[in-house]
Design a protein around this motif. Structure first.
Motif, PDB file in Angstrom:
ATOM      1  N   SER A  18       0.815  -1.214   0.000  1.00  0.00           N
ATOM      2  CA  SER A  18       0.000   0.000   0.000  1.00  0.00           C
ATOM      3  C   SER A  18       0.848   1.262   0.000  1.00  0.00           C
ATOM      4  N   TYR A  19       1.999   1.238   0.688  1.00  0.00           N
ATOM      5  CA  TYR A  19       2.836   2.439   0.757  1.00  0.00           C
ATOM      6  C   TYR A  19       3.561   2.717  -0.555  1.00  0.00           C
ATOM      7  N   ASN A  20       3.573   1.755  -1.480  1.00  0.00           N
ATOM      8  CA  ASN A  20       4.185   1.965  -2.800  1.00  0.00           C
ATOM      9  C   ASN A  20       3.169   2.340  -3.875  1.00  0.00           C
ATOM     10  N   LEU A  21       1.886   2.351  -3.534  1.00  0.00           N
ATOM     11  CA  LEU A  21       0.868   2.588  -4.554  1.00  0.00           C
ATOM     12  C   LEU A  21       0.959   3.984  -5.180  1.00  0.00           C
ATOM     13  N   PRO A  22       1.177   5.070  -4.409  1.00  0.00           N
ATOM     14  CA  PRO A  22       1.301   6.384  -5.069  1.00  0.00           C
ATOM     15  C   PRO A  22       2.445   6.438  -6.070  1.00  0.00           C
ATOM     16  N   ALA A  23       3.609   5.874  -5.718  1.00  0.00           N
ATOM     17  CA  ALA A  23       4.737   5.857  -6.647  1.00  0.00           C
ATOM     18  C   ALA A  23       4.412   5.020  -7.874  1.00  0.00           C
ATOM     19  N   ALA A  24       3.720   3.900  -7.680  1.00  0.00           N
ATOM     20  CA  ALA A  24       3.326   3.056  -8.815  1.00  0.00           C
ATOM     21  C   ALA A  24       2.356   3.800  -9.729  1.00  0.00           C
ATOM     22  N   HIS A  25       1.453   4.552  -9.125  1.00  0.00           N
ATOM     23  CA  HIS A  25       0.486   5.332  -9.900  1.00  0.00           C
ATOM     24  C   HIS A  25       1.208   6.360 -10.775  1.00  0.00           C
ATOM     25  N   ARG A  26       2.180   7.054 -10.179  1.00  0.00           N
ATOM     26  CA  ARG A  26       2.949   8.048 -10.943  1.00  0.00           C
ATOM     27  C   ARG A  26       3.743   7.376 -12.063  1.00  0.00           C
ATOM     28  N   SER A  27       4.263   6.187 -11.784  1.00  0.00           N
ATOM     29  CA  SER A  27       5.017   5.463 -12.801  1.00  0.00           C
ATOM     30  C   SER A  27       4.138   5.107 -13.997  1.00  0.00           C
ATOM     31  N   ILE A  28       2.915   4.694 -13.724  1.00  0.00           N
ATOM     32  CA  ILE A  28       1.992   4.367 -14.816  1.00  0.00           C
ATOM     33  C   ILE A  28       1.689   5.615 -15.638  1.00  0.00           C
ATOM     34  N   GLN A  29       1.455   6.726 -14.956  1.00  0.00           N
ATOM     35  CA  GLN A  29       1.168   7.970 -15.672  1.00  0.00           C
ATOM     36  C   GLN A  29       2.335   8.380 -16.569  1.00  0.00           C
ATOM     37  N   GLU A  30       3.548   8.205 -16.066  1.00  0.00           N
ATOM     38  CA  GLU A  30       4.732   8.623 -16.821  1.00  0.00           C
ATOM     39  C   GLU A  30       5.066   7.677 -17.973  1.00  0.00           C
ATOM     40  N   ASN A  31       4.858   6.378 -17.760  1.00  0.00           N
ATOM     41  CA  ASN A  31       5.315   5.391 -18.727  1.00  0.00           C
ATOM     42  C   ASN A  31       4.243   4.853 -19.663  1.00  0.00           C
ATOM     43  N   TRP A  32       2.985   4.962 -19.229  1.00  0.00           N
ATOM     44  CA  TRP A  32       1.906   4.355 -20.019  1.00  0.00           C
ATOM     45  C   TRP A  32       0.770   5.364 -20.170  1.00  0.00           C
ATOM     46  N   GLY A  33       1.024   6.359 -20.998  1.00  0.00           N
ATOM     47  CA  GLY A  33       0.082   7.480 -21.096  1.00  0.00           C
ATOM     48  C   GLY A  33      -1.300   7.107 -21.559  1.00  0.00           C
ATOM     49  N   LYS A  34      -1.433   5.991 -22.274  1.00  0.00           N
ATOM     50  CA  LYS A  34      -2.749   5.631 -22.796  1.00  0.00           C
ATOM     51  C   LYS A  34      -3.543   4.729 -21.868  1.00  0.00           C
ATOM     52  N   VAL A  35      -2.953   4.372 -20.721  1.00  0.00           N
ATOM     53  CA  VAL A  35      -3.725   3.605 -19.748  1.00  0.00           C
ATOM     54  C   VAL A  35      -4.785   4.524 -19.147  1.00  0.00           C
ATOM     55  N   PRO A  36      -6.044   4.097 -19.090  1.00  0.00           N
ATOM     56  CA  PRO A  36      -7.102   4.973 -18.598  1.00  0.00           C
ATOM     57  C   PRO A  36      -6.876   5.389 -17.148  1.00  0.00           C
ATOM     58  N   PHE A  37      -7.092   6.649 -16.884  1.00  0.00           N
ATOM     59  CA  PHE A  37      -7.087   7.150 -15.513  1.00  0.00           C
ATOM     60  C   PHE A  37      -8.402   7.882 -15.281  1.00  0.00           C
ATOM     61  N   ASP A  38      -9.365   7.155 -14.754  1.00  0.00           N
ATOM     62  CA  ASP A  38     -10.684   7.704 -14.516  1.00  0.00           C
ATOM     63  C   ASP A  38     -10.684   8.317 -13.125  1.00  0.00           C
ATOM     64  N   GLN A  39     -10.641   9.607 -13.063  1.00  0.00           N
ATOM     65  CA  GLN A  39     -10.452  10.263 -11.780  1.00  0.00           C
ATOM     66  C   GLN A  39     -11.744  10.938 -11.360  1.00  0.00           C
ATOM     67  N   LEU A  40     -12.285  10.481 -10.276  1.00  0.00           N
ATOM     68  CA  LEU A  40     -13.526  11.024  -9.757  1.00  0.00           C
ATOM     69  C   LEU A  40     -13.234  12.290  -8.986  1.00  0.00           C
ATOM     70  N   ALA A  41     -13.798  13.397  -9.411  1.00  0.00           N
ATOM     71  CA  ALA A  41     -13.534  14.674  -8.744  1.00  0.00           C
ATOM     72  C   ALA A  41     -14.125  14.646  -7.345  1.00  0.00           C
ATOM     73  N   PRO A  42     -13.316  14.846  -6.297  1.00  0.00           N
ATOM     74  CA  PRO A  42     -13.832  14.726  -4.933  1.00  0.00           C
ATOM     75  C   PRO A  42     -14.897  15.760  -4.608  1.00  0.00           C
ATOM     76  N   GLU A  43     -14.808  16.950  -5.247  1.00  0.00           N
ATOM     77  CA  GLU A  43     -15.820  17.961  -4.951  1.00  0.00           C
ATOM     78  C   GLU A  43     -17.191  17.571  -5.480  1.00  0.00           C
ATOM     79  N   ASP A  44     -17.228  16.602  -6.401  1.00  0.00           N
ATOM     80  CA  ASP A  44     -18.498  16.141  -6.941  1.00  0.00           C
ATOM     81  C   ASP A  44     -18.996  14.877  -6.274  1.00  0.00           C
ATOM     82  N   SER A  45     -18.265  14.374  -5.317  1.00  0.00           N
ATOM     83  CA  SER A  45     -18.661  13.156  -4.622  1.00  0.00           C
ATOM     84  C   SER A  45     -19.341  13.552  -3.319  1.00  0.00           C
TER      85      SER A  45
END
Length: 412
Positions: A371-398
């Motif tokens: 669990s403590y590595n998940l944020p770094a893994a998330h950033r790695s996916i964003q940097e290396n795999w730009g076409k992987v979907p990132f469906d981000q739910l806006a917290p102000e709308d939740s």
């Protein structure tokens, strides 16, 4: 451009952000061209063929679903995704995974190393925050008790995440240590560790597969139409009662030996014995010291707070109008793990107490990521795999998150 429902007899009831229950159910669908989703009219006025589903309720109106086709050009596709995201309350809906990308390629770029110091730090964080919550409950005047319960319920959710890491073999390199810690972490939640682990492993193996997935599933249309009473129960269960629907899942899925394979039964029995021992010893001690009212104050209310998060997190992770549940013959493992998961940003204090459980996309790519590595893994996916979907739910709308941001101490 033909579109079709993911399964002919499936209906998925979904209550989106900033939307009222009953009036905003969405039907999970799949476009044969590769983009997924059903939307409400008028989401996109592109001359789509309308398919109407009627839900009769004294306080509801006609439900109308529109099959939305994929568009051809990249520019139109980007604009389509933007409009779809805005309609559903999402910040972004990404592109489909490229055909030439494999799950192993993505996994190889992610940090998966177990760090014992960080693992035990998470245990200390949860124990300290839970103890602080119990202290707050003991000292708070009645009008501040809801704040204390919300904090304590969130803190005890951290114990669930620790057990979750243990179940995925991402807490320690010692399996016995993981089994002991996972069992103990689940006890305050009255959750049997091994039954949950067996069910959860199947969820990862068959994520968003119709029928076989063990998490939230679409409602079968025949079941939905079978009786007005059941129809109303389903509508309310996926609507105003949704934040506590995990209680029903907890009770129905984990306590019957008949639901497990013969080679699992012995471990299930041990977990059930631990849970019943905790109830048989812990609950009477609480009642002896603080009475029945104390049992409600110190255990029941934080437990309901935990189930609020359990229901909210697990529902958000895999259920969105554009994410399909597919029958086994059409299901693809890589697509399910990479395209069938939602990332949701919550306030930082919630992420700390819940150990990043909402950074969920890398967790489904590789459940061995601590669990403590998940944020770094998330950033790695964003940097290396730009076409992987990132469906981000806006917290102000939740709505649940917005409510907590208004009432919790950090946001007072």
């Amino acid at each position: 451009m033909a579109c079709r429902i993911a399964a002919p007899d499936s209906v998925f009831l979904f209550v989106g952000a900033n939307q009222r229950p009953i009036k905003t159910q969405k039907f999970a669908g799949q476009c044969s061209t590769g983009f997924n989703g059903f939307a409400w009219d008028p989401l996109l006025r592109q001359g789509t063929k309308q398919n109407k589903f009627l839900v009769h309720s004294r306080k509801s109106r006609t439900v109308q679903a529109v099959a939305v086709p994929a568009v051809s050009s990249a520019a139109d596709g980007a604009e389509y995704r933007k409009q779809l995201a805005e309609s559903y309350g999402f910040r972004q809906i990404g592109e489909d995974l490229p055909d030439d990308v494999t799950l192993k390629q993505v996994i190889d770029t992610l940090p998966k190393e177990i760090d014992d110091a960080k693992a035990w730090k998470s245990v200390l964080t949860s124990a300290a925050s839970y103890a602080l919550g119990l202290l707050m409950i003991s000292k708070a005047p009645w009008f501040l008790l809801p704040f204390a319960w919300a904090w304590t319920g969130t803190a005890v959710t951290g114990f669930f995440v620790i057990g979750h890491d243990c179940a995925h073999k991402s807490f320690s390199k010692n399996k016995l240590v993981e089994d002991i810690v996972g069992t103990l972490a689940f006890l305050p939640l009255i959750y049997p560790y091994e039954p949950w682990r067996f069910k959860h492993d199947r969820h990862h193996a068959k994520t968003n597969m119709l029928v076989e997935d063990t998490a939230w599933l679409p409602v079968d249309k025949e079941e939905f139409d079978s009786s007005p009473l059941l129809r109303k129960a389903i509508i309310y269960g996926y609507g105003p009662f949704r934040p506590w629907m995990s209680i029903a899942h907890w009770w129905l899925a984990h306590f019957s030996l008949k639901k497990f394979r013969p080679n699992e039964v012995q471990r299930v029995k041990i977990s059930l014995a631990c849970v019943f021992a905790f109830m048989g010893i812990g609950w009477p001690l609480i009642i002896y010291k603080a009475g029945v009212v104390g049992w409600i104050k110190y255990w029941l209310m934080p437990w309901l707070g935990y189930h609020f998060w359990m229901s909210t997190f697990t529902m958000v992770h895999h259920t969105a109008p554009h994410i399909p549940f597919k029958p086994s013959e059409e299901w693809n493992a890589a697509q399910a793990q990479l395209n069938g998961t939602v990332h949701c940003d919550y306030p930082r204090w919630i992420e700390i107490l819940c150990h990043n459980i909402n950074v969920h996309i890398p967790h489904h790519i590789s459940s061995r990521i601590p669990s403590y590595n998940l944020p770094a893994a998330h950033r790695s996916i964003q940097e290396n795999w730009g076409k992987v979907p990132f469906d981000q739910l806006a917290p102000e709308d939740s709505q649940p998150v917005a409510f907590l941001k208004r009432v919790m101490p950090d946001y007072a």
